[in-house]
Write an enzyme that holds these catalytic residues in place. Structure first.
Site, PDB file in Angstrom:
ATOM      1  CB  SER A 163     -50.728 -54.884 -54.460  1.00  0.00           C
ATOM      2  OG  SER A 163     -49.882 -55.649 -55.289  1.00  0.00           O
ATOM      3  CE1 TYR A 219     -49.772 -49.986 -56.489  1.00  0.00           C
ATOM      4  CE2 TYR A 219     -48.849 -52.193 -56.313  1.00  0.00           C
ATOM      5  CZ  TYR A 219     -49.939 -51.355 -56.491  1.00  0.00           C
ATOM      6  OH  TYR A 219     -51.193 -51.909 -56.669  1.00  0.00           O
TER       7      TYR A 219
HETATM    8  P1  NDP Z   1     -56.248 -46.948 -61.947  1.00  0.00           P
HETATM    9  O1  NDP Z   1     -54.956 -46.258 -62.216  1.00  0.00           O
HETATM   10  O2  NDP Z   1     -57.123 -47.320 -63.083  1.00  0.00           O
HETATM   11  O3  NDP Z   1     -57.124 -46.083 -60.920  1.00  0.00           O
HETATM   12  C1  NDP Z   1     -56.547 -45.467 -59.822  1.00  0.00           C
HETATM   13  C2  NDP Z   1     -57.541 -44.473 -59.291  1.00  0.00           C
HETATM   14  O4  NDP Z   1     -56.963 -43.836 -58.141  1.00  0.00           O
HETATM   15  C3  NDP Z   1     -57.874 -43.356 -60.282  1.00  0.00           C
HETATM   16  O5  NDP Z   1     -59.233 -43.021 -60.168  1.00  0.00           O
HETATM   17  C4  NDP Z   1     -57.006 -42.207 -59.808  1.00  0.00           C
HETATM   18  O6  NDP Z   1     -57.507 -40.926 -60.141  1.00  0.00           O
HETATM   19  C5  NDP Z   1     -57.116 -42.442 -58.305  1.00  0.00           C
HETATM   20  N1  NDP Z   1     -56.147 -41.680 -57.553  1.00  0.00           N
HETATM   21  C6  NDP Z   1     -54.809 -41.650 -57.669  1.00  0.00           C
HETATM   22  N2  NDP Z   1     -54.275 -40.788 -56.789  1.00  0.00           N
HETATM   23  C7  NDP Z   1     -55.304 -40.256 -56.087  1.00  0.00           C
HETATM   24  C8  NDP Z   1     -55.402 -39.309 -55.052  1.00  0.00           C
HETATM   25  N3  NDP Z   1     -54.333 -38.690 -54.549  1.00  0.00           N
HETATM   26  N4  NDP Z   1     -56.634 -39.006 -54.551  1.00  0.00           N
HETATM   27  C9  NDP Z   1     -57.730 -39.616 -55.045  1.00  0.00           C
HETATM   28  N5  NDP Z   1     -57.701 -40.497 -56.053  1.00  0.00           N
HETATM   29  C10 NDP Z   1     -56.497 -40.814 -56.568  1.00  0.00           C
HETATM   30  O7  NDP Z   1     -55.836 -48.220 -61.088  1.00  0.00           O
HETATM   31  P2  NDP Z   1     -56.637 -49.540 -60.659  1.00  0.00           P
HETATM   32  O8  NDP Z   1     -58.087 -49.380 -60.859  1.00  0.00           O
HETATM   33  O9  NDP Z   1     -55.936 -50.681 -61.249  1.00  0.00           O
HETATM   34  O10 NDP Z   1     -56.300 -49.560 -59.095  1.00  0.00           O
HETATM   35  C11 NDP Z   1     -57.274 -49.604 -58.089  1.00  0.00           C
HETATM   36  C12 NDP Z   1     -56.672 -50.262 -56.875  1.00  0.00           C
HETATM   37  O11 NDP Z   1     -56.340 -51.619 -57.154  1.00  0.00           O
HETATM   38  C13 NDP Z   1     -55.384 -49.596 -56.391  1.00  0.00           C
HETATM   39  O12 NDP Z   1     -55.368 -49.575 -54.989  1.00  0.00           O
HETATM   40  C14 NDP Z   1     -54.310 -50.541 -56.913  1.00  0.00           C
HETATM   41  O13 NDP Z   1     -53.133 -50.456 -56.148  1.00  0.00           O
HETATM   42  C15 NDP Z   1     -55.005 -51.873 -56.742  1.00  0.00           C
HETATM   43  N6  NDP Z   1     -54.450 -52.969 -57.523  1.00  0.00           N
HETATM   44  C16 NDP Z   1     -54.542 -52.961 -58.889  1.00  0.00           C
HETATM   45  C17 NDP Z   1     -54.042 -54.022 -59.609  1.00  0.00           C
HETATM   46  C18 NDP Z   1     -54.125 -54.085 -61.089  1.00  0.00           C
HETATM   47  O14 NDP Z   1     -53.593 -55.051 -61.671  1.00  0.00           O
HETATM   48  N7  NDP Z   1     -54.781 -53.144 -61.762  1.00  0.00           N
HETATM   49  C19 NDP Z   1     -53.402 -55.176 -58.933  1.00  0.00           C
HETATM   50  C20 NDP Z   1     -53.353 -55.074 -57.497  1.00  0.00           C
HETATM   51  C21 NDP Z   1     -53.867 -54.009 -56.845  1.00  0.00           C
HETATM   52  P3  NDP Z   1     -56.996 -40.126 -61.449  1.00  0.00           P
HETATM   53  O15 NDP Z   1     -57.791 -40.652 -62.609  1.00  0.00           O
HETATM   54  O16 NDP Z   1     -57.323 -38.713 -61.098  1.00  0.00           O
HETATM   55  O17 NDP Z   1     -55.534 -40.385 -61.603  1.00  0.00           O
END
Ligand code: NDP
Length: 303
Positions: A163, A219
């Protein structure tokens, strides 16, 4: 990797520019945290493009439901249970993966957490955030490194979903900044010492005054550490014949549960660009770069 904060260079062509297909069904990709959001969309995109894709999720039910949804779209993906914050889960996953697939070509460290609503800045879950967003990808990467396929024609690649909140210009502590800017000498133990310092500040209630990033602080610190670790890893492999390229990608403000559904674009749109980065041909593939989806330029590199 250039770590200059004002660097702003377009380094890959726009998304509509065709890329030559170097991969096949034998090419194996792993995506973490892929039961929903950007991870799910990345799996779908890579599967549509004909790779063998392992969708991983920490929860078996949610992961299998995601696989089922893709099967209903005619896509064949594999499921592996993986909680990236848990060393046992990583070990079990890697053992299973090695037996089932043997080698990996592409690792996308996507899973992450934030416990804040959009305009909040609580650090109440800082330890979990740091463990999941930094130690998780690091532990998984180190466990999978021996399994990366090494061949000169198609470099193996790691894409860390990061990010811009964790860019160096968000850090105001001069001592830490100097340390992170010294890319030639930066070490993993320095990054971990920085995280320990942050967690100590959180515990002591002094985190607000010590120059840490101001937005989604825990974060942002976890992603700052991930970016820095990516640089170290890129340095480790740079110039080697059996190159593994390591890059970071910020999908920008994307409509997922992390943002309460708000954002500038869908997860599918972000994943289309992320998948493109992950699939750049070996001779066009940089290492040690941070890519961000920008408004004026589709993708640019910035640190
Ligand atoms: P979501 O919250 O939609 O998805 C996050 C995913 O990570 C979920 O599948 C969640 O699983 C999983 N997760 C969380 N903790 C764990 C763990 N301990 N082990 C395995 N899986 C885990 O977020 P996004 O799709 O938005 O995020 C995806 C990436 O993009 C992240 O790295 C985020 O930091 C990055 N990002 C997102 C932005 C945005 O605007 N959306 C902007 C910049 C970066 P569960 O469903 O079980 O919780």
């Amino acid at each position: 990797m250039s770590n200059k904060e004002d660097a702003n260079t377009i380094i890959v062509p726009p998304i509509y520019h065709p890329i030559s297909r170097w991969w096949s069904k034998e090419t194996v990709a792993i995506v973490t945290g892929a039961n929903k959001g950007i991870g799910f969309a990345l799996v779908r995109r890579l599967a549509e493009l004909g790779l063998t894709v392992v969708l991983t999720a920490r929860d078996g039910g949610r992961g299998l439901a995601a696989v089922e949804a893709l099967k209903n779209e005619g896509l064949d993906v594999h499921f592996g249970r993986l909680d990236i914050s848990n060393q046992n889960s990583i070990e079990k996953f890697v053992t299973w993966f090695q037996q089932a697939f043997g080698v990996v070509d592409i690792l996308i460290n996507n899973a992450a957490v934030s416990f804040n609503e959009l305009y909040e800045n609580s650090v109440g879950q800082a330890e979990t955030v740091v463990r999941t967003n930094f130690y998780g990808p690091k532990m998984l990467t180190e466990a999978l490194l021996p399994l990366f396929r090494r061949q000169s024609t198609a470099a193996a690649r790691i894409l860390n979903i990061s990010s811009r909140l964790g860019l160096l210009n968000k850090l105001k502590n001069p001592k830490l900044k100097t340390m992170l800017l010294d890319e030639e000498n930066l070490s993993e133990s320095q990054i971990e010492a920085m995280l320990n310092l942050f967690l100590k500040d959180v515990k002591n209630g002094t985190w607000k005054g010590n120059g840490w990033p101001q937005i989604w602080t825990d974060y942002a610190v976890s992603k700052l550490a991930l970016n820095s670790y990516s640089k170290i890893l890129a340095r480790r492999y740079k110039g080697n014949r059996d190159l593994i390229s390591v890059n970071c990608f910020c999908p920008s403000f994307t409509q997922t549960s992390m943002t309460g559904g708000k954002g500038l674009h869908t997860a599918d749109a972000a994943a289309a660009i992320g998948a493109r980065l992950a699939l750049l041909p070996a001779d066009e593939l940089p290492t040690g770069k941070f890519f961000v989806i920008g408004s004026s330029n589709p993708i640019h590199s910035k640190l």
